[in-house]
Design an enzyme around this catalytic site. Structure first.
Site, short mmCIF file in Angstrom:
data_model
loop_
_atom_site.label_atom_id
_atom_site.label_comp_id
_atom_site.label_asym_id
_atom_site.label_seq_id
_atom_site.Cartn_x
_atom_site.Cartn_y
_atom_site.Cartn_z
N ASP A 265 -2.97 0.07 10.26
CA ASP A 265 -2.15 -0.37 11.39
C ASP A 265 -1.29 0.76 11.93
OD1 ASP A 265 -1.01 -2.17 13.22
OD2 ASP A 265 0.65 -2.60 11.86
N CYS B 162 0.81 -1.22 0.00
CA CYS B 162 0.00 0.00 0.00
C CYS B 162 0.84 1.26 0.00
CB CYS B 162 -0.95 0.00 1.19
SG CYS B 162 -0.14 -0.16 2.80
#
Length: 437
Positions: free
Chosen positions: A327, A305
């Site tokens: 996260d 990502c």
């Protein structure tokens, strides 16, 4: 783990399909697919069954302090009923026949094997014939024969956190009592190898080991680790009302920590390793960032990502059901809701998450938009974009100088490998090619 939340599960969630194989499959299918990895774009939520609980106290860890968000909770582990709801809801939210579960921490091995046996039973109960894969990220110190037998028997892919040779690893990765951990991690890796468990390495690059790229890289070759993720650590210390001391990516100010890798150092580190890899190891050793760079070079979505045009498809769920955008964005302002109150689909397709996903492209500063290598990094991770560009605009990546040096250095080789792929020839041919040819 090859993070898709920069933690997108362990390195290379589908090890049998490296970038070259996948790219060629795109040609064979007339570009019917548009991603580099079968797990690149599905709705994805990583689970932390023990929250931030960990047996180590790594100095640079970004997650240990998240336990402060739950100081009022005495038992910070995922309950059986919430686990079942997560598995059922996560399965129901998928539109692909391939479903990847990633178990993360903290240290997920703080939960017993019986917990993961229950996971497997629930996956079978709610899987409806889907292809289910499990990956787990561990510091490696709690691995035993019993754990490794379980992972092998149930086809878990294991990501191991190890920061290179002993001197590098033990600099920051220590126990709560300050003891070194390298030998325990290597014992764990030897057990994984003994039982034939697929595993990959996640290595954090910091101010110390970043000065020794070849020593670092050759260590992984020496231990026959063929899938490697190098993650640069960049953290800032700030004062927050919620008690957290590390800054979120959207928060301005703060002081960069001493253990953070420096921009020029990061560029030199990548160039040093690339020069050895491109001469000897293409097609044999897989470095996630090099694969992602080549993917962007040929116009294929990377399986990471940080280097993609958009993020936001990979969230994280804490032990109590709280779901956060990413996260690395486990902060109250990025909480999407709780699984007991909302479905995963509702949270992941919410206006809040859509806005988060669009920030990466929408908040690019002018310097990035004018950069010839924008296609290669898309500004990298938003959590590192807290600097001012040459026009005074905010949002420039702290590591920009390093990435720019790396992309300029590898451009001729990437161009060559792109041509080889387009001609359906192996990009490993680059090992016999020189820019002056």
């Amino acid at each position: 783990m090859f993070q898709n939340s920069q933690s997108f599960g362990p390195a290379n969630p589908n090890k049998s399909r490296n970038f070259v194989e996948y790219y060629l499959s795109l040609n064979q299918k007339n570009d019917a697919m548009s991603t580099i990895s079968p797990f690149s774009r599905p709705l994805y939520v990583m689970c932390k069954p023990a929250g931030a609980l960990c047996n180590l106290r790594c100095e640079y860890c970004y997650y240990l302090e998240k336990s402060r968000l739950y100081n009022h909770e005495p038992h910070r582990v995922l309950s059986d009923d919430l686990l079942e709801k997560f598995v059922r809801d996560y399965m129901g939210a998928q539109t692909s026949p391939d479903v990847l579960f990633t178990w993360h921490g903290g240290e997920p091995l703080m939960r017993p094997i019986s917990f993961y046996e229950r996971v497997l039973r629930l996956q079978q109960a709610y899987g409806r014939g889907r292809n289910i894969a499990n990956s787990i990220q561990t510091n490696g110190t709690l691995l035993t024969d019993e754990w490794c037998e379980f992972f092998k028997r149930n086809n878990f892919l294991v990501g191991v956190s190890i920061d290179g040779p002993q001197e590098f690893h033990d600099e920051y990765r220590r126990t709560a009592a300050g003891r070194p951990t390298f030998h325990k991690v290597m014992q764990g890796i030897n057990l994984l190898n003994k039982h034939g468990v697929d595993w990959n390495a996640l290595a954090v690059v910091n101010d110390f080991n970043g000065d020794y790229p070849l020593d670092f890289y050759r260590f992984f070759k020496d231990i026959h680790c063929h899938y490697i993720q190098f993650t640069p650590v960049v953290e800032r210390r700030v004062r927050r009302a919620d008690g957290l001391s590390l800054a979120s990516g959207t928060q301005v100010g703060g002081e960069v920590t001493d253990f953070s890798v420096r921009p020029q150092q990061w560029g030199d580190f990548l160039c040093g390793i690339f020069d050895e890899w491109v001469r000897h190891d293409v097609g044999d050793y897989f470095v996630q960032l090099f694969d992602a760079t080549l993917a962007n070079w040929v116009g294929v979505e990377p399986g990471i990502c940080t280097m993609a045009r958009e993020c936001g498809h990979a969230a994280v769920m804490e032990w109590n059901g709280d779901v956060y955008s990413c996260d690395h964005f486990v902060f109250p302002e990025h909480r999407l809701g709780n699984l007991r109150e909302k479905t995963i689909t509702e949270m992941m397709y919410s206006e809040q998450q859509k806005a988060f996903a669009s920030l990466k492209e929408r908040q690019l500063p002018r310097q990035c938009r004018e950069c010839r290598y924008l296609f290669a990094c898309h500004g990298e991770c938003p959590r590192n974009r807290f600097c001012h560009d040459r026009y005074g605009d905010t949002g420039l990546n702290y590591l920009c100088e390093g990435y720019n040096k790396f992309f300029a250095h590898v451009a001729p080789y990437m161009d060559f490998m792109k041509r080889e792929l387009e001609a359906k020839r192996p990009p490993a041919n680059v090992m016999n090619w020189h820019p002056e040819d």
